[in-house]
Motif scaffolding. Structure first.
Motif, mmCIF file in Angstrom:
data_model
loop_
_atom_site.group_PDB
_atom_site.id
_atom_site.type_symbol
_atom_site.label_atom_id
_atom_site.label_comp_id
_atom_site.label_asym_id
_atom_site.label_seq_id
_atom_site.Cartn_x
_atom_site.Cartn_y
_atom_site.Cartn_z
ATOM 1 N N GLY A 17 0.813 -1.198 0.000
ATOM 2 C CA GLY A 17 0.000 0.000 0.000
ATOM 3 C C GLY A 17 0.850 1.252 0.000
ATOM 4 N N ALA A 18 0.222 2.403 -0.185
ATOM 5 C CA ALA A 18 0.940 3.680 -0.237
ATOM 6 C C ALA A 18 1.690 3.963 1.053
ATOM 7 C CB ALA A 18 -0.044 4.809 -0.538
ATOM 8 N N ASP A 19 1.185 3.453 2.180
ATOM 9 C CA ASP A 19 1.834 3.677 3.469
ATOM 10 C C ASP A 19 2.903 2.634 3.780
ATOM 11 O OD1 ASP A 19 0.223 1.481 3.830
ATOM 12 O OD2 ASP A 19 -0.768 2.222 5.647
ATOM 13 N N GLY A 20 3.132 1.715 2.860
ATOM 14 C CA GLY A 20 4.142 0.678 3.063
ATOM 15 C C GLY A 20 3.611 -0.607 3.642
ATOM 16 N N ALA A 21 2.344 -0.632 4.000
ATOM 17 C CA ALA A 21 1.761 -1.850 4.565
ATOM 18 C C ALA A 21 1.617 -2.916 3.485
ATOM 19 C CB ALA A 21 0.403 -1.542 5.177
ATOM 20 N N THR A 23 -0.392 -5.659 1.966
ATOM 21 C CA THR A 23 -1.797 -6.060 1.994
ATOM 22 C C THR A 23 -2.011 -7.488 1.497
ATOM 23 O OG1 THR A 23 -2.146 -5.116 -0.213
ATOM 24 C CG2 THR A 23 -2.541 -3.682 1.681
ATOM 25 N N SER A 281 9.612 -3.601 2.800
ATOM 26 C CA SER A 281 9.839 -2.249 3.286
ATOM 27 C C SER A 281 10.886 -1.532 2.434
ATOM 28 C CB SER A 281 10.281 -2.287 4.748
ATOM 29 O OG SER A 281 10.556 -0.984 5.231
ATOM 30 N N HIS A 284 9.442 -0.594 -0.858
ATOM 31 C CA HIS A 284 8.541 0.550 -0.668
ATOM 32 C C HIS A 284 9.322 1.855 -0.651
ATOM 33 C CE1 HIS A 284 6.559 3.424 2.204
ATOM 34 N NE2 HIS A 284 5.615 3.292 1.301
ATOM 35 N N HIS A 285 10.451 1.882 0.057
ATOM 36 C CA HIS A 285 11.268 3.098 0.109
ATOM 37 C C HIS A 285 11.788 3.469 -1.280
ATOM 38 C CE1 HIS A 285 11.096 3.601 4.387
ATOM 39 N NE2 HIS A 285 11.656 2.436 4.636
ATOM 40 N N ARG A 288 8.947 4.766 -3.371
ATOM 41 C CA ARG A 288 8.619 6.144 -2.982
ATOM 42 C C ARG A 288 9.603 7.129 -3.611
ATOM 43 N NH1 ARG A 288 8.285 6.886 3.307
ATOM 44 N NH2 ARG A 288 10.542 6.625 3.024
ATOM 45 N N LEU A 293 4.661 6.350 -5.007
ATOM 46 C CA LEU A 293 3.787 6.337 -3.828
ATOM 47 C C LEU A 293 3.718 7.723 -3.187
ATOM 48 C CD1 LEU A 293 5.244 3.042 -2.344
ATOM 49 C CD2 LEU A 293 3.028 3.269 -3.435
#
Length: 293
Positions: A17-21, A23, A281, A284-285, A288, A293
Motif C-alpha cells: 500500500g501507499a503507506d508501506g503496509a 496487503t 519495506s 517501498h522506500h 517512494r 507512492l
C-alpha cells in the motif's frame, strides 16, 4: 505497487500500500533457474496476474532476476547508495501488463581494491538504514553468502561478503570431513567448542584439519562434527568481519540468526535483531523515491 524478490530458487511477491503496509503476499519455489526459454514475463504474469487485474499498475523487481542469468541485467550501482541513488539506477523491464522496473545490485571494494557485489540484499539494507537513522552501524545478513554492510546517513556505504554458508555445505558434504559428520540436531556445546577454537592461533585451514584429527583421537563424536564445524567457520567469520565493532544489527532467518547472535555475544559484541523480512519495506522506500507512492 507490487514488489517482487526473485531469486535463484524462489520468488516472493508483495502487494504494498501507499503507506508501506503489505496487503497481500505470496511465496513460491519458482526461482529464475526454473524459468524455461527466457519466459520471465509469462512466469511473472502467472504469479501476480490477479493483483494486476485488481488494479495494480507498477511492479518493482529485485534479486537475481537482474543478473546475467535473469530477465534483464541491471548493472551494479557503486556504494555509497540509498533509496534515491538506487531508484535513479533502476531500469525498465519489457512487461506489457504494468510499468515494471528492476532494482540494481550494489558493488563495493575492500581495502585492497577487490570488488564485492550483492543482489537483493540491498533492499533489506535500505529498510534497515531507514529504521536506524543517520548514525553509523554495522549490519550482518547471514546466509549462503553472508553480507556485512556499513550503514550511515540512510545509505549503504560499503560491504563485504563471506562465503561461510556455502563453505560449510561443501566441507560437510564433499571433503574428508563428510565421513565423520553425521546429520542430526544442533549441538550447542559443540558449536561453542568451534567458536572457542576459532579464537586460537593456527588459522582456519589448520583448524579445519584439526576437526578431522579430533575425531580420529576420539575427542569429537561424529554427531557433534557439523555443529563444531559451524562454530569454527562462523567464529572465524565474526572475528574478521566485525573487527572493531561493539554492536551489530542482525537480520536473518531465525535458526541461522540465533547461531550468529551466539557467536557475536561470545565475542563480546552487543546484538540487535530485526525482522528478517525487510524486503517489502525496502522496495517501498525505493518505490517512494521513484515517485510511485
Amino acid at each position: 505497487m507490487i514488489g517482487v524478490d526473485w531469486g535463484t530458487s524462489s520468488l516472493r511477491a508483495y502487494r504494498i500500500g501507499a503507506d508501506g503496509a503489505v496487503t497481500d503476499r505470496l511465496d513460491r519455489p519458482g526461482g529464475i533457474l526454473t524459468v524455461e526459454g527466457g519466459r520471465f514475463a509469462d512466469a511473472l504474469r502467472d504469479t501476480i496476474g490477479p493483483w494486476i487485474a485488481a488494479g495494480e499498475t507498477r511492479v518493482l523487481l529485485c534479486g537475481m532476476i537482474g543478473s546475467r542469468q535473469g530477465w534483464v541485467e541491471a548493472p551494479y550501482l557503486p556504494c555509497p547508495a540509498g533509496p534515491a541513488e538506487i531508484a535513479g539506477a533502476t531500469i525498465p523491464v519489457p512487461f506489457e501488463d504494468a510499468e515494471t522496473r528492476l532494482v540494481p545490485g550494489l558493488t563495493s571494494s575492500d581495502e585492497a581494491g577487490v570488488p564485492d557485489v550483492m543482489r537483493g540484499e540491498e533492499t533489506k539494507l535500505v529498510a534497515l538504514a531507514d529504521l536506524l537513522g543517520d548514525a553509523p552501524a554495522l549490519a550482518c545478513l547471514p546466509g549462503t553468502h553472508s553480507k556485512w554492510a556499513h550503514l550511515e546517513g540512510g545509505r549503504v556505504t560499503r560491504f563485504t561478503t563471506q562465503m561461510t554458508g556455502e563453505a560449510f555445505a561443501a566441507l560437510s558434504q564433499h571433503t574428508i570431513l563428510a565421513r565423520t559428520a553425521q546429520d542430526g540436531p544442533d549441538q550447542p556445546e559443540a558449536f561453542a567448542r568451534g567458536l572457542a577454537r576459532a579464537r586460537q592461533p593456527g588459522g582456519l585451514l589448520h583448524h579445519l584439519f584439526g576437526t578431522r584429527a579430533l575425531h580420529l583421537m576420539d575427542r569429537l563424536p561424529a554427531t557433534e562434527t557439523r555443529s563444531y564445524l559451524s562454530g569454527l567457520l562462523i567464529g572465524h567469520e565474526v572475528a574478521s568481519a566485525s573487527k572493531g565493532a561493539t554492536r551489530v544489527q542482525l537480520v536473518g532467518a531465525a535458526g541461522l540468526a540465533a547461531l550468529y547472535e551466539t557467536a557475536l555475544r561470545d565475542a563480546g559484541i552487543e546484538v540487535t535483531t530485526h525482522d528478517p523480512d525487510l524486503v517489502a519495506s525496502g522496495l517501498h522506500h525505493i518505490g517512494r523515491s521513484l515517485g510511485w507512492l
